[in-house]
Design a protein around this motif. Structure first.
Motif, PDB file in Angstrom:
ATOM      1  N   MET A  84       0.828  -1.199   0.000  1.00  0.00           N
ATOM      2  CA  MET A  84       0.000   0.000   0.000  1.00  0.00           C
ATOM      3  C   MET A  84       0.868   1.257   0.000  1.00  0.00           C
ATOM      4  O   MET A  84       0.512   2.267  -0.580  1.00  0.00           O
ATOM      5  N   PHE A  85       2.018   1.169   0.674  1.00  0.00           N
ATOM      6  CA  PHE A  85       2.886   2.334   0.816  1.00  0.00           C
ATOM      7  C   PHE A  85       4.078   2.232  -0.124  1.00  0.00           C
ATOM      8  O   PHE A  85       4.739   1.202  -0.186  1.00  0.00           O
ATOM      9  N   SER A  86       4.352   3.329  -0.812  1.00  0.00           N
ATOM     10  CA  SER A  86       5.543   3.374  -1.660  1.00  0.00           C
ATOM     11  C   SER A  86       6.765   3.606  -0.771  1.00  0.00           C
ATOM     12  O   SER A  86       6.646   4.005   0.391  1.00  0.00           O
ATOM     13  N   THR A  87       7.933   3.382  -1.317  1.00  0.00           N
ATOM     14  CA  THR A  87       9.167   3.644  -0.583  1.00  0.00           C
ATOM     15  C   THR A  87       9.237   5.119  -0.195  1.00  0.00           C
ATOM     16  O   THR A  87       9.630   5.455   0.926  1.00  0.00           O
ATOM     17  N   ALA A  88       8.828   5.992  -1.100  1.00  0.00           N
ATOM     18  CA  ALA A  88       8.847   7.435  -0.811  1.00  0.00           C
ATOM     19  C   ALA A  88       7.908   7.775   0.347  1.00  0.00           C
ATOM     20  O   ALA A  88       8.259   8.562   1.233  1.00  0.00           O
ATOM     21  N   ALA A  89       6.720   7.177   0.368  1.00  0.00           N
ATOM     22  CA  ALA A  89       5.762   7.450   1.445  1.00  0.00           C
ATOM     23  C   ALA A  89       6.309   6.960   2.783  1.00  0.00           C
ATOM     24  O   ALA A  89       6.216   7.663   3.794  1.00  0.00           O
ATOM     25  N   LEU A  90       6.889   5.757   2.806  1.00  0.00           N
ATOM     26  CA  LEU A  90       7.469   5.236   4.043  1.00  0.00           C
ATOM     27  C   LEU A  90       8.625   6.117   4.520  1.00  0.00           C
ATOM     28  O   LEU A  90       8.762   6.388   5.711  1.00  0.00           O
ATOM     29  N   GLN A  92       8.975   9.315   3.987  1.00  0.00           N
ATOM     30  CA  GLN A  92       8.387  10.549   4.523  1.00  0.00           C
ATOM     31  C   GLN A  92       7.861  10.322   5.938  1.00  0.00           C
ATOM     32  O   GLN A  92       8.044  11.156   6.811  1.00  0.00           O
ATOM     33  N   ILE A  93       7.203   9.201   6.159  1.00  0.00           N
ATOM     34  CA  ILE A  93       6.679   8.890   7.490  1.00  0.00           C
ATOM     35  C   ILE A  93       7.822   8.795   8.492  1.00  0.00           C
ATOM     36  O   ILE A  93       7.757   9.364   9.586  1.00  0.00           O
ATOM     37  N   ILE A  94       8.884   8.106   8.126  1.00  0.00           N
ATOM     38  CA  ILE A  94      10.044   7.955   9.018  1.00  0.00           C
ATOM     39  C   ILE A  94      10.635   9.308   9.364  1.00  0.00           C
ATOM     40  O   ILE A  94      11.029   9.561  10.502  1.00  0.00           O
ATOM     41  N   ARG A  95      10.674  10.222   8.393  1.00  0.00           N
ATOM     42  CA  ARG A  95      11.250  11.552   8.635  1.00  0.00           C
ATOM     43  C   ARG A  95      10.477  12.341   9.682  1.00  0.00           C
ATOM     44  O   ARG A  95      11.013  13.252  10.291  1.00  0.00           O
ATOM     45  N   PHE A  96       9.200  12.012   9.902  1.00  0.00           N
ATOM     46  CA  PHE A  96       8.410  12.739  10.892  1.00  0.00           C
ATOM     47  C   PHE A  96       8.689  12.286  12.326  1.00  0.00           C
ATOM     48  O   PHE A  96       8.373  13.001  13.260  1.00  0.00           O
ATOM     49  N   TYR A  97       9.293  11.110  12.503  1.00  0.00           N
ATOM     50  CA  TYR A  97       9.618  10.660  13.858  1.00  0.00           C
ATOM     51  C   TYR A  97      10.696  11.559  14.439  1.00  0.00           C
ATOM     52  O   TYR A  97      11.696  11.848  13.807  1.00  0.00           O
ATOM     53  N   GLY A  98      10.440  12.048  15.646  1.00  0.00           N
ATOM     54  CA  GLY A  98      11.392  12.924  16.308  1.00  0.00           C
ATOM     55  C   GLY A  98      11.287  14.376  15.879  1.00  0.00           C
ATOM     56  O   GLY A  98      11.936  15.240  16.447  1.00  0.00           O
ATOM     57  N   HIS A  99      10.462  14.660  14.893  1.00  0.00           N
ATOM     58  CA  HIS A  99      10.266  16.016  14.392  1.00  0.00           C
ATOM     59  C   HIS A  99       9.164  16.677  15.207  1.00  0.00           C
ATOM     60  O   HIS A  99       8.290  16.005  15.758  1.00  0.00           O
ATOM     61  N   ALA A 100       9.195  17.981  15.294  1.00  0.00           N
ATOM     62  CA  ALA A 100       8.174  18.718  16.044  1.00  0.00           C
ATOM     63  C   ALA A 100       6.775  18.437  15.514  1.00  0.00           C
ATOM     64  O   ALA A 100       5.797  18.546  16.248  1.00  0.00           O
ATOM     65  N   MET A 101       6.666  18.063  14.259  1.00  0.00           N
ATOM     66  CA  MET A 101       5.361  17.816  13.636  1.00  0.00           C
ATOM     67  C   MET A 101       4.870  16.375  13.810  1.00  0.00           C
ATOM     68  O   MET A 101       3.820  16.022  13.299  1.00  0.00           O
ATOM     69  N   GLN A 102       5.617  15.526  14.542  1.00  0.00           N
ATOM     70  CA  GLN A 102       5.253  14.116  14.663  1.00  0.00           C
ATOM     71  C   GLN A 102       3.832  13.938  15.184  1.00  0.00           C
ATOM     72  O   GLN A 102       3.044  13.212  14.591  1.00  0.00           O
TER      73      GLN A 102
END
Length: 191
Positions: A84-90, A92-102
């Motif tokens: 269901m998830f593309s490599t790009a989508a995954l 992007q999701i990983i990049r949000f971990y630890g980010h203020a926007m998580q």
């Protein structure tokens, strides 16, 4: 926060709430306290598909492992068949971990999933009584194309509005808390 439960209290919780309790043992096996039998991840997936309420607890500590089991099911689905998830989508999701926007991103994704589920329910309601075959489905989709475009357009517009509201809240937070980490691009933050 999860608290430890004994077998008796887990059974009582199941009796009072109707919540199905699964115990996970160190050997990675799952035990269904309702049926008094071992089950597989495929059985848990079936429970999810049937919208059954359940929780998975570590048999020794009582720690809540439900999210971990659900993530295992997603991993199996993603590695088998059609992901269901593309490599790009995954990524992007990983990049949000630890980010203020998580936290904001989690809420955003959850609201979008709820909206999409509502859209799916509306679609299912409109298609009631139709025999399911590839030909019938194709005819239905062809006839429903303007309706589906309208529904998807509404869904996408709602998603866009939600994201814009989230951006505005972040701008306001940046103005209230200048120099806040992770708020780059918003007022008050110096590059």
């Amino acid at each position: 926060m999860a608290t430890a439960r004994s077998g008796k209290s887990a059974s009582k919780a199941e009796e009072t709430t109707g919540l199905r309790v699964l115990k996970k043992y160190p050997n990675r096996r799952l035990y269904d306290t309702r049926s008094s039998s071992y089950i597989t991840l495929a059985d848990v997936k079936a429970m999810v598909l049937e919208a059954q309420e359940f929780e998975v607890r570590d048999a020794k500590t009582g720690e809540d492992l439900t999210r971990s089991i659900l993530l295992q099911i997603i991993l199996e689905e993603e590695t088998g068949g059609v992901p269901m998830f593309s490599t790009a989508a995954l990524s992007q999701i990983i990049r949000f971990y630890g980010h203020a926007m998580q936290g904001v991103m989690g809420a955003y994704l959850e609201k979008n999933m709820q909206s999409f589920t509502e859209l799916q329910s509306q679609f299912a309601e409109q298609s009631k009584g139709l025999p399911f075959s590839p030909e019938a489905w194709t005819q239905f989709m062809t006839a429903q194309n303007p309706v589906m475009q309208n529904l998807m357009g509404g869904y996408l517009e709602q998603s866009k509005t939600l994201f814009e509201q989230m951006q505005e809240q972040m701008k306001q937070a940046g103005a209230l808390f200048p120099g806040m980490a992770g708020m780059s691009g918003f007022p008050g933050k110096k590059p």
